[in-house]
Design an enzyme around this catalytic site. Sequence first.
Site, short mmCIF file in Angstrom:
data_model
loop_
_atom_site.label_atom_id
_atom_site.label_comp_id
_atom_site.label_asym_id
_atom_site.label_seq_id
_atom_site.Cartn_x
_atom_site.Cartn_y
_atom_site.Cartn_z
N GLY A 124 2.43 7.23 19.49
CA GLY A 124 1.53 8.16 18.81
C GLY A 124 2.13 9.55 18.68
N GLN A 128 7.15 8.87 35.66
CA GLN A 128 6.95 9.98 34.72
C GLN A 128 5.94 11.01 35.20
OE1 GLN A 128 5.66 7.05 31.65
NE2 GLN A 128 4.18 8.60 31.05
N HIS A 140 -5.07 4.50 20.98
CA HIS A 140 -4.25 3.34 21.33
C HIS A 140 -4.47 2.22 20.30
CE1 HIS A 140 -4.92 5.05 25.54
NE2 HIS A 140 -3.61 5.06 25.42
#
Length: 282
Positions: A147, A61, A37
């Site tokens: 990412g 999600q 992160h």
Amino acid sequence: MKTIENISRMSTFVKMMKKEGKSIGLVPTMGYLHEGHLSLVKAAKKHTDVVVMSIFINPLQFAPHEDLEKYPRDLKHDEEMARTAGVDVVFYPSLKDMYPEGYATYVTVEKLTDNLCGESRTGHFRGVTTVVIKLFNIVKPDVAYFGQKDMQQALTVKKMASDLNMGIEVKMMPVVREKDGLAMSSRNMYLNDAERKDAAVLHQSLKNAETLIKNGERDAGKVMKAVEEMIRSKQSARIEYVKLVDARELKDVKMITGEIALSVAVFFGKTRLIDNTTITVR
Ligand code: AMP
């Protein structure tokens, strides 16, 4: 560093920054921060004036059988890490603020979300794109950072931003790994010692595949088989998928040529981990 827990206060702050002509970088996370992160924060600090990190565990999600309830949380520790990394604002909205009663609007990116994680995690990417478009609308970033560990997610968000003319640049940053190559993930904390050791095989199997391809192997089936065999040699591993796809549309390939991605999802005990590598063959 500020922590803002409320959407309207976040909007006020954003308006102020825009008035001052400041560019905004957004790093969306679900918290329980690690160096992966923080690498996104570092990139954001390089390119934008104000760095906002959102921390929001997005129920949309997660499928009902997934780990929403036990997903690790530690806001105090996250705030400390974010402050040290140079985050300007942690945006920590409540569930009620994000999805008030009667909430009914969802965003779906087609095709890119069919394969890989989209195949087993029904509704997952719809949840991701819905929360991300909300975060984009609230924070109005110039650049948003994702990412490559979650490559399909980053590509899907990029596609959404482009298809919907959002005027937001979506950047995908490299995977940050532990010393033994395991991709950093908040979910690694679920692993027991044996599973943690076994999980290093993910990166090893990807590296081995890269070597096979570098040495001339072009048959996707053979490369996938080699990866599967390495992973299966670990007792706690159960493969969900090992796939070679083209790196743009994420469609399965038979022959290795151009830009491809090797992507894996594997359970170690009850913990599902993902990893990938992209390879260019000319
Ligand atoms: P998460 O909190 O797991 O939803 O992740 C938030 C963001 O951090 C996503 O864009 C992830 O892809 C990214 N991220 C997670 N782990 C890593 C890693 N090991 N290296 C780079 N980025 C990562």
